[in-house]
Design an enzyme around this catalytic site. Structure first.
Site, short mmCIF file in Angstrom:
data_model
loop_
_atom_site.label_atom_id
_atom_site.label_comp_id
_atom_site.label_asym_id
_atom_site.label_seq_id
_atom_site.Cartn_x
_atom_site.Cartn_y
_atom_site.Cartn_z
N TYR A 202 -1.64 11.56 2.31
CA TYR A 202 -2.46 11.84 1.14
C TYR A 202 -2.48 13.34 0.82
CZ TYR A 202 -4.14 7.06 1.57
OH TYR A 202 -4.22 5.69 1.65
N ASP B 174 0.84 -1.20 0.00
CA ASP B 174 0.00 0.00 0.00
C ASP B 174 0.88 1.26 0.00
OD1 ASP B 174 -2.90 1.08 0.46
OD2 ASP B 174 -1.73 2.01 2.07
N HIS C 271 -7.23 -6.34 -0.49
CA HIS C 271 -6.11 -5.39 -0.47
C HIS C 271 -5.11 -5.71 0.63
CE1 HIS C 271 -4.13 -1.45 -0.80
NE2 HIS C 271 -4.22 -1.35 0.52
#
Length: 297
Positions: free
Chosen positions: A220, A113, A276
């Site tokens: 982010y 990730d 994921h």
């Protein structure tokens, strides 16, 4: 050091939690094994080094010295306050600093990730010499640039845009002392039984530390300051393994396609029915792939 570790490893795992001071920060690092070949494992969002608990003993058995740091802002690792403290150039420099602090002769980088975003950039920029690269459920950045322009991926990436809103994401994810974090794993996993109350509690407590959610989401927010030229030609010159859980709700299967243009020695292993959270969802399958692909140490 007076900091409280994020989790207490099972003594039978032979994993210990220690503190590594670099030129910039002090990192909480889970360690296993010994030797001159470092397996450096980078976790993702909203994880911890705890996410590598199934792989660390196996890698140690294979002869690697394993370090799994909590990345900056996570767990008990130092937590800078400013958004710009979480730009990719600082995150990749953290990896270089950890490698320098280890004093090893060889390094294989493992990542999942967000750790994968850091690892790809680190390998492309060649900040330190790597023997091999292993990335799980994070596409090569040139591939993601392509997919990010297509509706099939845009609709999966909605949370990236949501995270740009100040404080709202922290408020929602921080409800009830951060229990939303643990529930996120359970709800989006293909093996929810692997994310029971004890596992969720570790993630919840880490995210509830003062300033932790803000730091985690700042990864982010700081993307806006990424220099597009930093990618260069995107080329990765070392043997690379991409492991992909096919039931990833955030990244479409098209993200596995086309990386060969930039990674000439690429091995792709797709795991049907796996989410994921691939190395936690399917640790036996992932460990078998690693055992087969990695060279003897």
């Amino acid at each position: 050091m007076s900091k409280k570790a994020s989790w207490a490893p099972d003594p039978e795992s032979r994993i210990s939690v220690n503190w590594v001071k670099t030129q910039g920060l002090t990192f909480e690092v889970a360690e296993a094994g010994e030797g001159d070949h470092l397996a450096l494992c980078l976790h993702g969002f909203p994880e911890l080094n705890y996410s590598w608990r199934h792989q660390m003993p196996r890698l140690a058995e294979m002869g690697y010295r394993v370090w799994a740091p909590n990345l900056r802002g996570y767990g008990a690792t130092d937590r800078p306050a400013a958004m710009r403290d979480y730009t990719l150039d600082k995150l990749t420099q953290d990896v270089a600093d950890l490698i320098d602090a280890s004093g090893v002769k060889k390094v294989t980088l493992f990542a999942h990730d967000w750790g994968g975003a850091i690892a790809w950039m680190f390998a492309i920029q060649k900040l330190r010499r790597l023997e091999r690269l292993v990335v799980m459920n994070l596409p090569h950045p040139k591939v993601f640039q392509r997919e990010a322009k297509k509706w099939r991926q845009i609709k999966r990436s909605w949370y990236i845009y949501f995270f740009q809103l100040p404080w709202l994401a922290e408020m929602l994810l921080g409800r009830k002392n951060g229990t939303a974090i643990g529930q996120l794993f359970e709800k989006t996993s293909s093996s929810p039984e692997r994310f029971g109350p004890d596992v969720q509690r570790i993630y919840n407590e880490a995210s509830a530390r003062p300033g932790a959610l803000n730091a985690m989401i700042n990864y982010y927010r700081a993307l806006r300051y990424t220099n597009a030229e930093a990618l260069g030609d995107g080329r990765v010159d070392i043997p690379t393994l991409l492991i992909w859980g096919e039931e990833d709700i955030a990244l479409g299967i098209h993200c596995t396609q086309g990386a060969e243009e930039w990674v000439h020695d690429l091995t792709l292993k797709r795991l049907p029915g796996v989410s994921h959270w691939v190395q936690q969802d399917a640790p036996e399958e992932v460990n078998a792939i690693l055992t087969d692909w990695l060279p003897k140490v």
